[in-house]
Design an enzyme around this catalytic site. Structure first.
Site, PDB file in Angstrom:
ATOM      1  N   SER A 109      48.009  -6.727  -3.907  1.00  0.00           N
ATOM      2  CA  SER A 109      47.056  -7.446  -4.414  1.00  0.00           C
ATOM      3  C   SER A 109      46.923  -7.615  -5.756  1.00  0.00           C
ATOM      4  CB  SER A 109      45.579  -7.090  -3.703  1.00  0.00           C
ATOM      5  OG  SER A 109      45.491  -5.656  -4.350  1.00  0.00           O
ATOM      6  N   CYS A 110      48.181  -7.808  -6.339  1.00  0.00           N
ATOM      7  CA  CYS A 110      48.267  -7.882  -8.009  1.00  0.00           C
ATOM      8  C   CYS A 110      47.413  -9.057  -8.239  1.00  0.00           C
ATOM      9  CB  CYS A 110      49.800  -8.058  -8.454  1.00  0.00           C
ATOM     10  SG  CYS A 110      50.746  -6.763  -8.100  1.00  0.00           S
TER      11      CYS A 110
END
Length: 200
Positions: A109-110
């Site tokens: 989930s950058c």
């Protein structure tokens, strides 16, 4: 030195693990509930999507800044005072009548915290991460974003090396609006690319 056996039960959800960890830290007096709530509220309201909205509004009203933003997103965003962890390597993608960008992180989930705040739960959801790559138009349609068949959809995959911010199209009829008024129109979802900025 002895090897420590991994005792994490994979059937226990990450949310439940986080809750258990929080309870333990609270019980031992290592964290304070009010501090945590303040931190979350700060990222949701003060250093969240409002920062990104200011970047977008500036780009819409200042052609020179827009050029800098598209050439070196990290430096242009930092020039407005928005920088820090998760925002070190920023690339800004411009949506146009012909090209629509949408951002995902397929591995985890950058997410660019300095300009978008905390990532929403749907961004981290495995279903979004898989489907937006395979069927982006269908996912966008579920968000109410209907694109003409001739519009090219580009799905950009964030990583620990690079994070993306979408520069949405400026809505028609906003030519006389100030930067502050324009920023109020910009949403987090439009800067991820799942929606467009609505005409006021």
């Amino acid at each position: 030195m002895t090897e420590v056996e991994d005792t994490v039960d994979p059937t226990i959800s990450p949310a439940l693990r986080a809750e258990a960890l929080e309870s333990l830290l609270l019980e031992r007096g290592l964290i304070d509930t009010k501090t945590i709530e303040t931190f979350i509220r700060t990222y949701e309201t003060a250093v969240g999507p409002m920062n990104g909205a200011k970047v977008v509004a500036k780009a819409w009203t200042d052609p020179e800044y827009k050029e800098q933003l598209l050439a070196d997103g990290t430096a242009a965003i930092a020039a407005l005072g928005f920088k820090g962890p998760q925002g070190e390597h920023m690339v800004v993608l411009e949506n146009t009548p012909d090209v629509h960008h949408v951002v995902v992180c397929t591995l985890c989930s950058c997410y660019p915290w300095p300009v978008l705040g905390l990532p929403p739960s749907w961004y981290k959801d495995p279903a979004y991460r898989a489907r937006v790559v395979k069927e982006p138009r269908a996912v966008l349609a579920e968000w109410g974003t209907e694109l003409d068949p001739g519009v090219e959809v580009r799905v950009m995959d964030s990583s620990s090396e690079v994070r993306y911010l979408v520069l949405p199209e400026r809505p028609v009829g906003t030519e006389s609006m100030s930067e502050e008024e324009l920023a109020a129109l910009v949403t987090r979802d439009s800067m991820v690319g799942v929606t467009k900025v609505r005409t006021p």
